[in-house]
Write a protein that holds these residues in place. Structure first.
Motif, PDB file in Angstrom:
ATOM      1  N   ALA A  44       0.828  -1.204   0.000  1.00 38.00           N
ATOM      2  CA  ALA A  44       0.000   0.000   0.000  1.00 38.00           C
ATOM      3  C   ALA A  44       0.863   1.255   0.000  1.00 38.00           C
ATOM      4  N   LEU A  45       2.009   1.214   0.713  1.00 33.66           N
ATOM      5  CA  LEU A  45       2.930   2.355   0.740  1.00 33.66           C
ATOM      6  C   LEU A  45       3.507   2.611  -0.646  1.00 33.66           C
ATOM      7  N   ALA A  46       3.885   1.545  -1.350  1.00 34.78           N
ATOM      8  CA  ALA A  46       4.401   1.709  -2.715  1.00 34.78           C
ATOM      9  C   ALA A  46       3.323   2.302  -3.626  1.00 34.78           C
ATOM     10  N   ASP A  52      -1.950  -0.748 -10.415  1.00 36.53           N
ATOM     11  CA  ASP A  52      -3.381  -0.953 -10.150  1.00 36.53           C
ATOM     12  C   ASP A  52      -3.784  -0.342  -8.813  1.00 36.53           C
ATOM     13  N   ASP A  53      -2.916  -0.510  -7.799  1.00 37.70           N
ATOM     14  CA  ASP A  53      -3.192   0.105  -6.496  1.00 37.70           C
ATOM     15  C   ASP A  53      -3.252   1.624  -6.610  1.00 37.70           C
ATOM     16  N   ALA A  54      -2.288   2.197  -7.327  1.00 35.81           N
ATOM     17  CA  ALA A  54      -2.254   3.651  -7.506  1.00 35.81           C
ATOM     18  C   ALA A  54      -3.510   4.132  -8.241  1.00 35.81           C
ATOM     19  N   ALA A  55      -3.945   3.376  -9.244  1.00 35.26           N
ATOM     20  CA  ALA A  55      -5.132   3.764 -10.020  1.00 35.26           C
ATOM     21  C   ALA A  55      -6.396   3.726  -9.171  1.00 35.26           C
ATOM     22  N   ARG A  56      -6.509   2.760  -8.291  1.00 31.25           N
ATOM     23  CA  ARG A  56      -7.681   2.699  -7.399  1.00 31.25           C
ATOM     24  C   ARG A  56      -7.745   3.941  -6.520  1.00 31.25           C
ATOM     25  N   TYR A  57      -6.609   4.414  -6.078  1.00 31.64           N
ATOM     26  CA  TYR A  57      -6.557   5.651  -5.286  1.00 31.64           C
ATOM     27  C   TYR A  57      -6.935   6.856  -6.141  1.00 31.64           C
ATOM     28  N   GLY A  97      10.841   2.734  -8.862  1.00 29.92           N
ATOM     29  CA  GLY A  97       9.920   1.614  -9.040  1.00 29.92           C
ATOM     30  C   GLY A  97      10.508   0.521  -9.908  1.00 29.92           C
ATOM     31  N   TRP A  98      11.360   0.896 -10.876  1.00 32.34           N
ATOM     32  CA  TRP A  98      12.033  -0.105 -11.705  1.00 32.34           C
ATOM     33  C   TRP A  98      12.973  -0.977 -10.876  1.00 32.34           C
ATOM     34  N   LEU A  99      13.447  -0.438  -9.752  1.00 32.97           N
ATOM     35  CA  LEU A  99      14.376  -1.175  -8.895  1.00 32.97           C
ATOM     36  C   LEU A  99      13.656  -2.130  -7.951  1.00 32.97           C
ATOM     37  N   GLY A 100      12.323  -1.976  -7.795  1.00 35.41           N
ATOM     38  CA  GLY A 100      11.561  -2.888  -6.954  1.00 35.41           C
ATOM     39  C   GLY A 100      10.711  -2.168  -5.920  1.00 35.41           C
ATOM     40  N   THR A 101       9.858  -2.940  -5.241  1.00 37.99           N
ATOM     41  CA  THR A 101       8.928  -2.373  -4.266  1.00 37.99           C
ATOM     42  C   THR A 101       9.645  -1.796  -3.052  1.00 37.99           C
ATOM     43  N   VAL A 102      10.662  -2.489  -2.531  1.00 32.73           N
ATOM     44  CA  VAL A 102      11.368  -2.004  -1.331  1.00 32.73           C
ATOM     45  C   VAL A 102      12.117  -0.704  -1.611  1.00 32.73           C
TER      46      VAL A 102
END
Length: 454
Positions: free
Chosen positions: A46-48, A127-132, A264-269
């Motif tokens: 959710a943070l990402a 998809d998470d960002a779009a829902r927001y 974001g290309w480097l990953g979620t963390v």
């Protein structure tokens, strides 16, 4: 001695006007901070998502806020000339242009998922960002209208009310987030969508509050009477001033948005760590943004009076105050990074150690760009106050898009420095902007003064 007193007087006046504005910006920042912290507690995914969504939303919001920012110097200039009609007309047309812009942009909020996908984001995060964004995008109209009315009030040095209205909004957002993200107080647990609904409610509350204040306290401006009537001449003036301001701002914001995309290309963390550190750095930047607003107001007044000496002394003092604040916050970033980063995470999160390791390094790099980021914010404020916006727009585009974004990519991916390289690219772009914008102001307005048409 008189020179010392003059500069002391400038410092006092800047702080009296600026501290409530800084407080207002910090309260506004607290709204985004609340989203980030609470969704960080909710989960790293959710943070990402909120990091990506905020970056996307902010690009369009700040582009549209150019019209609100244009209102501030126009109102300050009108007040210096005693022209209440110009004050009223410029504010009204700022409201008009903000609504028209928001309606044009709304589809980009609704269909953000494929756009983010084209930018190479992980499908689940996009998809998470779009829902927001489908929900939060509805708040673009009230958010921009609030910006216009805040500029109108700040130009009249009514900065206390700007602060308190923003504090009210921040409290509303925190309560709504707590209820809707986690499902507290009998509300449904909605996660990201709950944060989006809270955001729209917050912006609506702020708009209602500021409209009530204007109607009750400033009836002499008759701001909303015949609001539906366009005034083409003033609309064109606000448009000509506001579009370069918006593009200048979005050039900087898009540099940070692209840095989030690259992280974001480097990953979620790495993206989550980037989101935390950007949030911390954004909080301290609110100080410089407030000082930039003060610079706009005081430069606009000095321009209206034709007082170049006052303009130069005020510019020097606001620049020195920005430099001092930047030095203090940089020390904090370097000496106590772990407590600052830990605020944004659940202590039991299994990815906490990895995020801390990346975040500590990024926070040290954030200390590097505090000085130049503050300089460019103050320089832009001064230039807007003297209604010089077109050349600064081109300077910003070159500094951020031709230097900053390519540097982020080359250092981060071509040379393989990862997140460190992306952040060094940020420093390069901000440094170029800070240097050249300051040179533009001082050469044009102090060394070789140029007249500006009223």
């Amino acid at each position: 001695m008189s020179s010392l007193m003059t500069h002391t007087g400038h410092a006092r006046a800047i702080l009296v006007l600026g501290l409530p504005l800084i407080g207002g910006h910090l309260a506004q920042f607290a709204i985004g901070l609340t989203d980030t912290v609470m969704l960080g507690w909710y989960g790293v995914d959710a943070l990402a998502g909120i990091t990506l969504a905020h970056s996307y939303f902010f690009v369009f919001f700040m582009l549209g806020s150019g019209f609100a920012m244009a209102v501030m110097p126009l109102v300050a200039h009108g007040l210096a000339l005693g022209d209440d009609r110009a004050v009223r007309r410029s504010t009204r047309m700022g409201l008009w242009l903000s609504v028209l812009y928001a309606l044009i942009i709304m589809p980009l909020m609704w269909w953000s998922a494929p756009i983010l996908g084209l930018l190479g984001q992980v499908e689940s995060v996009a998809d998470d960002a779009a829902r927001y964004l489908r929900v939060a995008g509805l708040g673009l109209i009230p958010a921009l209208l609030v910006m216009v009315l805040k500029s109108y009030l700040a130009a009249q040095e009514r900065t206390q009310v700007v602060l308190w209205i923003t504090v009210l909004a921040a409290i509303t957002n925190a309560l709504a987030n707590y209820a809707l993200i986690f499902g507290n107080w009998g509300a449904p647990e909605l996660g990201l969508q709950g944060a989006a609904i809270a955001s729209v409610c917050t912006q609506t509350v702020a708009l209602v509050a500021v409209v009530i204040y204007v109607l009750r306290v400033l009836p002499e401006h008759d701001l909303f009477r015949r609001l539906w009537r366009p005034e083409p001449e003033m609309m064109a003036r606000v448009f000509r001033l506001g579009v370069p301001i918006g593009l200048t701002t979005v050039a900087e914001i898009s540099l940070f948005a692209m840095s989030a995309i690259m992280m974001g290309w480097l990953g979620t963390v790495p993206l989550a760590a980037h989101g935390i550190v950007i949030t911390i750095a954004s909080g301290t930047f609110m100080i410089h943004m407030g000082l930039g607003n003060v610079a706009t107001i005081r430069a606009g007044n000095a321009l209206g009076r034709g007082d170049r000496a006052h303009l130069a002394r005020g510019a020097a003092m606001v620049s020195l105050l920005s430099l001092a604040f930047a030095a203090l916050t940089s020390v904090a970033f370097i000496t106590v990074p772990e407590p600052l980063i830990s605020v944004f995470m659940d202590g039991d999160d299994p990815q906490r150690g990895a995020i801390l390791a990346i975040g500590t390094t990024l926070l040290a790099l954030a200390a590097l760009f505090q000085l130049v980021d503050g300089a460019q914010a103050v320089a832009l404020g001064l230039l807007r106050g003297v209604q010089d916006t077109t050349v600064p727009m081109f300077v910003a585009v070159v500094a951020y898009w031709a230097i900053g974004i390519p540097a982020c990519y080359v250092l981060g991916f071509v040379l393989g420095w990862g997140g460190v390289g992306v952040w060094l690219g940020l420093v390069a772009g901000l440094a170029c902007a800070g240097v050249f914008l300051m040179l533009r102001f001082w050469r044009r307005n102090v060394v070789r003064p140029v007249a500006v048409a009223a």
